[in-house]
Scaffold this motif. Sequence first.
Motif, short mmCIF file in Angstrom:
data_model
loop_
_atom_site.label_atom_id
_atom_site.label_comp_id
_atom_site.label_asym_id
_atom_site.label_seq_id
_atom_site.Cartn_x
_atom_site.Cartn_y
_atom_site.Cartn_z
N ASP A 424 0.86 -1.19 0.00
CA ASP A 424 0.00 0.00 0.00
C ASP A 424 0.89 1.24 0.00
O ASP A 424 1.89 1.29 0.70
CB ASP A 424 -0.90 0.02 1.24
N LEU A 425 0.52 2.21 -0.81
CA LEU A 425 1.38 3.38 -0.97
C LEU A 425 0.54 4.62 -1.25
O LEU A 425 -0.69 4.54 -1.33
CB LEU A 425 2.39 3.14 -2.11
N LEU A 426 1.21 5.74 -1.39
CA LEU A 426 0.52 7.01 -1.61
C LEU A 426 -0.01 7.06 -3.05
O LEU A 426 0.75 6.87 -4.00
CB LEU A 426 1.51 8.17 -1.41
N SER A 427 -1.32 7.27 -3.18
CA SER A 427 -1.89 7.48 -4.52
C SER A 427 -1.85 8.97 -4.81
O SER A 427 -2.24 9.78 -3.96
CB SER A 427 -3.33 6.96 -4.56
N TRP A 428 -1.40 9.35 -5.99
CA TRP A 428 -1.20 10.77 -6.34
C TRP A 428 -2.45 11.58 -6.07
O TRP A 428 -2.38 12.65 -5.46
CB TRP A 428 -0.84 10.91 -7.83
N LEU A 429 -3.60 11.03 -6.51
CA LEU A 429 -4.83 11.82 -6.39
C LEU A 429 -5.77 11.29 -5.33
O LEU A 429 -6.79 11.91 -5.03
CB LEU A 429 -5.55 11.85 -7.75
N ASN A 430 -5.45 10.10 -4.77
CA ASN A 430 -6.40 9.50 -3.82
C ASN A 430 -5.79 9.23 -2.46
O ASN A 430 -6.32 8.45 -1.67
CB ASN A 430 -6.95 8.19 -4.40
N GLY A 431 -4.64 9.83 -2.22
CA GLY A 431 -4.01 9.70 -0.90
C GLY A 431 -3.81 8.25 -0.53
O GLY A 431 -3.31 7.45 -1.32
N TYR A 432 -4.23 7.89 0.71
CA TYR A 432 -4.04 6.50 1.16
C TYR A 432 -5.37 5.75 1.16
O TYR A 432 -5.48 4.64 1.64
CB TYR A 432 -3.42 6.49 2.56
N LYS A 433 -6.38 6.41 0.60
CA LYS A 433 -7.73 5.83 0.60
C LYS A 433 -7.81 4.65 -0.36
O LYS A 433 -8.42 3.64 -0.09
CB LYS A 433 -8.72 6.94 0.18
N LYS A 434 -7.18 4.80 -1.52
CA LYS A 434 -7.23 3.79 -2.58
C LYS A 434 -6.01 2.88 -2.43
O LYS A 434 -4.90 3.27 -2.69
CB LYS A 434 -7.22 4.49 -3.93
N GLN A 435 -6.25 1.65 -1.97
CA GLN A 435 -5.14 0.73 -1.69
C GLN A 435 -5.00 -0.28 -2.82
O GLN A 435 -5.99 -0.68 -3.40
CB GLN A 435 -5.38 0.00 -0.36
N TYR A 436 -3.76 -0.67 -3.09
CA TYR A 436 -3.47 -1.63 -4.18
C TYR A 436 -2.60 -2.80 -3.73
O TYR A 436 -2.38 -3.72 -4.51
CB TYR A 436 -2.70 -0.92 -5.28
N GLY A 437 -2.07 -2.76 -2.52
CA GLY A 437 -0.95 -3.63 -2.16
C GLY A 437 -1.30 -5.02 -1.70
O GLY A 437 -2.44 -5.32 -1.35
N PHE A 438 -0.28 -5.88 -1.69
CA PHE A 438 -0.35 -7.20 -1.05
C PHE A 438 0.01 -7.04 0.43
O PHE A 438 -0.24 -7.92 1.24
CB PHE A 438 0.66 -8.16 -1.69
N ILE A 439 0.65 -5.92 0.74
CA ILE A 439 1.07 -5.64 2.12
C ILE A 439 0.37 -4.37 2.59
O ILE A 439 0.40 -3.34 1.90
CB ILE A 439 2.60 -5.45 2.18
N TYR A 440 -0.28 -4.48 3.74
CA TYR A 440 -1.00 -3.35 4.32
C TYR A 440 -0.04 -2.46 5.10
O TYR A 440 0.92 -2.97 5.70
CB TYR A 440 -2.08 -3.90 5.26
N VAL A 441 -0.28 -1.15 5.07
CA VAL A 441 0.52 -0.22 5.87
C VAL A 441 -0.44 0.51 6.79
O VAL A 441 -1.40 1.13 6.33
CB VAL A 441 1.27 0.79 4.98
N ASP A 442 -0.18 0.37 8.10
CA ASP A 442 -1.13 0.93 9.08
C ASP A 442 -0.74 2.36 9.42
O ASP A 442 0.18 2.61 10.20
CB ASP A 442 -1.12 0.05 10.34
N HIS A 443 -1.48 3.31 8.86
CA HIS A 443 -1.18 4.73 9.11
C HIS A 443 -1.65 5.17 10.49
O HIS A 443 -1.42 6.31 10.88
CB HIS A 443 -1.81 5.59 8.01
N HIS A 444 -2.28 4.27 11.21
CA HIS A 444 -2.68 4.57 12.60
C HIS A 444 -1.76 3.89 13.61
O HIS A 444 -1.98 4.00 14.80
CB HIS A 444 -4.14 4.13 12.82
N ASP A 445 -0.75 3.18 13.09
CA ASP A 445 0.16 2.48 14.01
C ASP A 445 1.57 2.45 13.43
O ASP A 445 2.06 1.40 12.99
CB ASP A 445 -0.36 1.04 14.25
#
Length: 469
Positions: A424-445
């Motif tokens: 999961d990474l930064l989407s240019w226009l969708n921030g972190y809302k739009k996820q694509y990854g096999f690995i999750y990134v917890d922006h709350h932890d």
Amino acid sequence: MKFPYDFLFGAASASYQIEGAWNEDGKGKTNWDVFSKIPGKTYNGTNGDVAIDHYHRYKEDIKLMAEMGLESYRFSISWARILPTGDGEVNEKGLEFYNNVIDECLKYGIVPFVTLYHWDLPLTLEEDGGWTNKRTADAFVKYAEICFQSFGDRVKHWITFNETVMFCGLGYLKGAHPPGIQNDEKKYFQATHYVFYAHAKTVEVYKKLNHYGEIGITHVFLPAYSIDDKHENVVAARHANEYETFWYYDPILKGEYPSYVAEQLKEKGWTPSWTEEELDTIKRNAGKNDFIGLNYYQPIRVEKNHEADSSKEHSRETSTLAPGNPSFDGFYRTVKMEDKTYTKWGWEISPQGFLDGLHMLKDRYGDIMMYVTENGLGDEDPIIDGEIVDVPRIKYIEEHLKVIKRAIKEGIHLKGYYAWSVIDLLSWLNGYKKQYGFIYVDHHDHLNRKKKLSFHWYKHIIETRGEEL
Ligand SMILES: C[C@@]1(C(=O)O)OC[C@H]2O[C@@H](O)[C@H](O)[C@@H](O)[C@H]2O1
């Protein structure tokens, strides 16, 4: 049947979207470092100052890739880490970082597949006209040669540019990407030409080094299909393919621009100011391309546009390729079809559209070697009892891998598949809302990483070489 023994199962990322460390270790400012901080330009004001901190956590991330059994990792180099002012002095710490990333991949037997330009342009060059200034093209060739000399002993797969249509189209027509210019067709086509020229020069430089690796370019693949058999809509689909695909693929694979578009540009006064030397460089080097990278997410369904010229009104929402918008020239409009399925962002899910499009490419360009350099599902992944149960992503990738296996059987020369995105990474226009990854990134932890369900599924597919698909 398994995928061929030499078919690469990979996954991808991009420097600005994962690295962070935007001003560390001598890195120069980029266009995105500035543009992302202009109020209203990105979703919720997100930017890549930290992103997912891959700059400091690359060892952890690459170890996870190895645990997934990933055969190849496609990532991009941030030009401004290597040449902070774009075409000035080399930054040794920038070379050091990417040497470390490449060595970490090779430690696990992961094949590095490197993109030289994934939209983050050194600010000095953007401020001097960006891709509408030939200086940027010349600077790119210098930057590429430095990368070849520094990493070419270990990197044998090179992509020059990622999705030219996106950074030029969103930069000069929609205004949703830097330099944020709207409706300037002359600059748009000029920028694309200098990118194709820079690509051709770079291929020529690479081949002269005799590194015996592969070089190509990655384009969006957005095959256009008419909504019905009405003549005007069939003409609209042809128009869309000419401007969205052939304008990009012809100069790379044929060494010349499609006459359908070139003649219309002349009528409209949009013809780039090009020289015979530039056109000859593009022509002379077309045959040296080893592959074309396809970023396929969806086809488009088009009809002739009869509405008053609403093609000049743009926003971030009209820049996300969702259907219902007119083309930049107002000639056609994309249509959301009742009998199709769509993602939450309105992108059609059509593996069949991909297969039909691959045959269109083969008919036009012959037996060219291709990689799927991006494909994946942008979603808001469901979390159940603390587990990321991204079944829709598994289904999406499964259906597209099935079609890729069938395409190979039907004689399409596909050599690899890179899911967008490995993490999961930064989407240019969708921030972190739009996820694509096999690995999750917890922006709350603390950006902690966590394997998703799809991580385990893709690991199994790689291990079994997709035999069950
Ligand atoms: C517009 C969008 C998206 O966010 O869905 O398309 C899919 C994917 O394409 C990539 O080349 C971009 O680097 C990445 O950020 C994604 O961008």
